[in-house]
Design an enzyme around this catalytic site. Sequence first.
Site, PDB file in Angstrom:
ATOM      1  N   TYR A  56       0.829  -1.206   0.000  1.00  0.00           N
ATOM      2  CA  TYR A  56       0.000   0.000   0.000  1.00  0.00           C
ATOM      3  C   TYR A  56       0.867   1.261   0.000  1.00  0.00           C
ATOM      4  CZ  TYR A  56      -3.531  -3.431   1.403  1.00  0.00           C
ATOM      5  OH  TYR A  56      -4.344  -4.527   1.460  1.00  0.00           O
ATOM      6  N   HIS A 119       0.007 -11.878   0.803  1.00  0.00           N
ATOM      7  CA  HIS A 119      -0.833 -10.892   0.120  1.00  0.00           C
ATOM      8  C   HIS A 119      -1.174 -11.334  -1.313  1.00  0.00           C
ATOM      9  CE1 HIS A 119      -1.591  -6.278  -0.314  1.00  0.00           C
ATOM     10  NE2 HIS A 119      -2.593  -6.995  -0.743  1.00  0.00           N
TER      11      HIS A 119
HETATM   12  P1  NAD Z   1     -13.270  -0.097   1.155  1.00  0.00           P
HETATM   13  O1  NAD Z   1     -14.411  -0.826   0.566  1.00  0.00           O
HETATM   14  O2  NAD Z   1     -13.070  -0.152   2.610  1.00  0.00           O
HETATM   15  O3  NAD Z   1     -13.374   1.424   0.650  1.00  0.00           O
HETATM   16  C1  NAD Z   1     -12.403   2.369   0.974  1.00  0.00           C
HETATM   17  C2  NAD Z   1     -12.798   3.718   0.375  1.00  0.00           C
HETATM   18  O4  NAD Z   1     -13.994   4.185   1.000  1.00  0.00           O
HETATM   19  C3  NAD Z   1     -11.741   4.795   0.624  1.00  0.00           C
HETATM   20  O5  NAD Z   1     -11.746   5.707  -0.466  1.00  0.00           O
HETATM   21  C4  NAD Z   1     -12.264   5.498   1.870  1.00  0.00           C
HETATM   22  O6  NAD Z   1     -11.795   6.811   1.948  1.00  0.00           O
HETATM   23  C5  NAD Z   1     -13.752   5.455   1.629  1.00  0.00           C
HETATM   24  N1  NAD Z   1     -14.588   5.516   2.849  1.00  0.00           N
HETATM   25  C6  NAD Z   1     -14.387   4.933   4.049  1.00  0.00           C
HETATM   26  N2  NAD Z   1     -15.414   5.212   4.881  1.00  0.00           N
HETATM   27  C7  NAD Z   1     -16.276   6.000   4.190  1.00  0.00           C
HETATM   28  C8  NAD Z   1     -17.518   6.604   4.496  1.00  0.00           C
HETATM   29  N3  NAD Z   1     -18.099   6.453   5.678  1.00  0.00           N
HETATM   30  N4  NAD Z   1     -18.134   7.335   3.531  1.00  0.00           N
HETATM   31  C9  NAD Z   1     -17.576   7.495   2.308  1.00  0.00           C
HETATM   32  N5  NAD Z   1     -16.393   6.937   1.953  1.00  0.00           N
HETATM   33  C10 NAD Z   1     -15.768   6.197   2.882  1.00  0.00           C
HETATM   34  O7  NAD Z   1     -11.961  -0.600   0.374  1.00  0.00           O
HETATM   35  P2  NAD Z   1     -10.471  -0.905   0.829  1.00  0.00           P
HETATM   36  O8  NAD Z   1      -9.855   0.221   1.557  1.00  0.00           O
HETATM   37  O9  NAD Z   1      -9.786  -1.421  -0.380  1.00  0.00           O
HETATM   38  O10 NAD Z   1     -10.608  -2.146   1.805  1.00  0.00           O
HETATM   39  C11 NAD Z   1     -10.462  -2.006   3.198  1.00  0.00           C
HETATM   40  C12 NAD Z   1      -9.149  -2.558   3.682  1.00  0.00           C
HETATM   41  O11 NAD Z   1      -9.118  -3.969   3.524  1.00  0.00           O
HETATM   42  C13 NAD Z   1      -7.901  -2.050   2.943  1.00  0.00           C
HETATM   43  O12 NAD Z   1      -7.519  -0.772   3.410  1.00  0.00           O
HETATM   44  C14 NAD Z   1      -6.934  -3.158   3.277  1.00  0.00           C
HETATM   45  O13 NAD Z   1      -6.437  -2.982   4.593  1.00  0.00           O
HETATM   46  C15 NAD Z   1      -7.818  -4.402   3.243  1.00  0.00           C
HETATM   47  N6  NAD Z   1      -7.783  -5.073   1.917  1.00  0.00           N
HETATM   48  C16 NAD Z   1      -6.930  -6.115   1.765  1.00  0.00           C
HETATM   49  C17 NAD Z   1      -6.835  -6.756   0.531  1.00  0.00           C
HETATM   50  C18 NAD Z   1      -5.868  -7.898   0.379  1.00  0.00           C
HETATM   51  O14 NAD Z   1      -5.195  -8.248   1.315  1.00  0.00           O
HETATM   52  N7  NAD Z   1      -5.776  -8.524  -0.764  1.00  0.00           N
HETATM   53  C19 NAD Z   1      -7.608  -6.320  -0.546  1.00  0.00           C
HETATM   54  C20 NAD Z   1      -8.485  -5.272  -0.346  1.00  0.00           C
HETATM   55  C21 NAD Z   1      -8.577  -4.649   0.903  1.00  0.00           C
END
Ligand code: NAD
Length: 310
Positions: A56, A119
């Site tokens: 990230y 990952h």
């Molecule tokens: P998400 O679905 O959590 O969406 C994140 C987006 O939504 C960001 O732009 C954030 O600013 C916004 N957001 C958060 N709260 C909000 C709200 N209340 N209103 C409006 N917008 C809002 O997607 P993500 O961040 O990709 O997934 C969450 C976490 O999961 C990642 O940060 C990561 O830690 C993990 N993840 C891991 C993998 C992997 O290991 N392969 C893949 C995807 C995500």
Amino acid sequence: MLYRKLGHTDLNVSLLGFGASPLGNVFGAVDPSEATRAVLFAIDDGINFFDVSPYYGLTLAEKRLGEALAGHRDKVVLATKCGRYGVNEFDFSARMVTRSLEDSLRRLKTDYVDLFQVHDVEFGDIQQIINETIPAMRQVQEQGKARYIGITGYPLKMLARILETIPVDSVLNYCRYNLMCVDMDALLTPVVEKLGIGLINASPLHMGVLTRQGAPDWHPTSPDVREAAMKAATVANELGLDLSDLALRFCLDHPYVSSTVVGMSTQRQVEQNVKALQSSPHQTIPGALEEILSPVRNHVWISGRLENQQ
Ligand code: NAD
């Protein structure tokens, strides 16, 4: 805050988890002091599960999270990853597992992580993941540098195959259980429940699709899905609702998932998402929104090697 045990482990993780990928500017530039405020505010609100990766922001998210957590390490369950280091940069070798964790520990300013995950396993050779990567992770666990180990990725059947072949402590899956897609429960949850493994559901907002601001340009979904989500956000607004709140609440109601991990980088987002957790459970999705979302539900994309899609 509510907490659940992560599978067989002794980790009690908050039902709402803090996804730290936005700290690496993955969804747009972030103000570092605001990001620190978001982390500290989340801890004050009882969020204890933090998920990050060297991928990230190409180590930026780990650095920022490490700085924000200084003096608070004992209050959190800290998860990071190894194996993915760029859009097309992967190294699942045993040598890299050890080196990667040492580098992550330095950036995170700690001498152990609670959860160390491979990952995006679908970008690797499944035999290497099973015979080399995971055994190397068990070794760093034995050295006390990682309390537990897990896998992460997108294609459900591959994740299930790995879990059925070699024991790990947790699996993190993303974009497969939320208002846009629910196939995790058909293809992964039964395996995880049978084995008693910890289940982490990431991306409850479908990586930004289910928000008023919409998905970032790099998002792999189709224009149909983006369009439907934008329409749903507008209709929700007209009904006096916020699509992101409904989407998050839907995920938080899952009976087995230990933590729903949402990406956050501002205090306002933390406040709003904690409020969604405090709202009454099992809110039904208004019919007008269901009508817009159901035609595009369960649209999936290819992630990783072709042979790992099945
Ligand atoms: P998400 O679905 O959590 O969406 C994140 C987006 O939504 C960001 O732009 C954030 O600013 C916004 N957001 C958060 N709260 C909000 C709200 N209340 N209103 C409006 N917008 C809002 O997607 P993500 O961040 O990709 O997934 C969450 C976490 O999961 C990642 O940060 C990561 O830690 C993990 N993840 C891991 C993998 C992997 O290991 N392969 C893949 C995807 C995500």
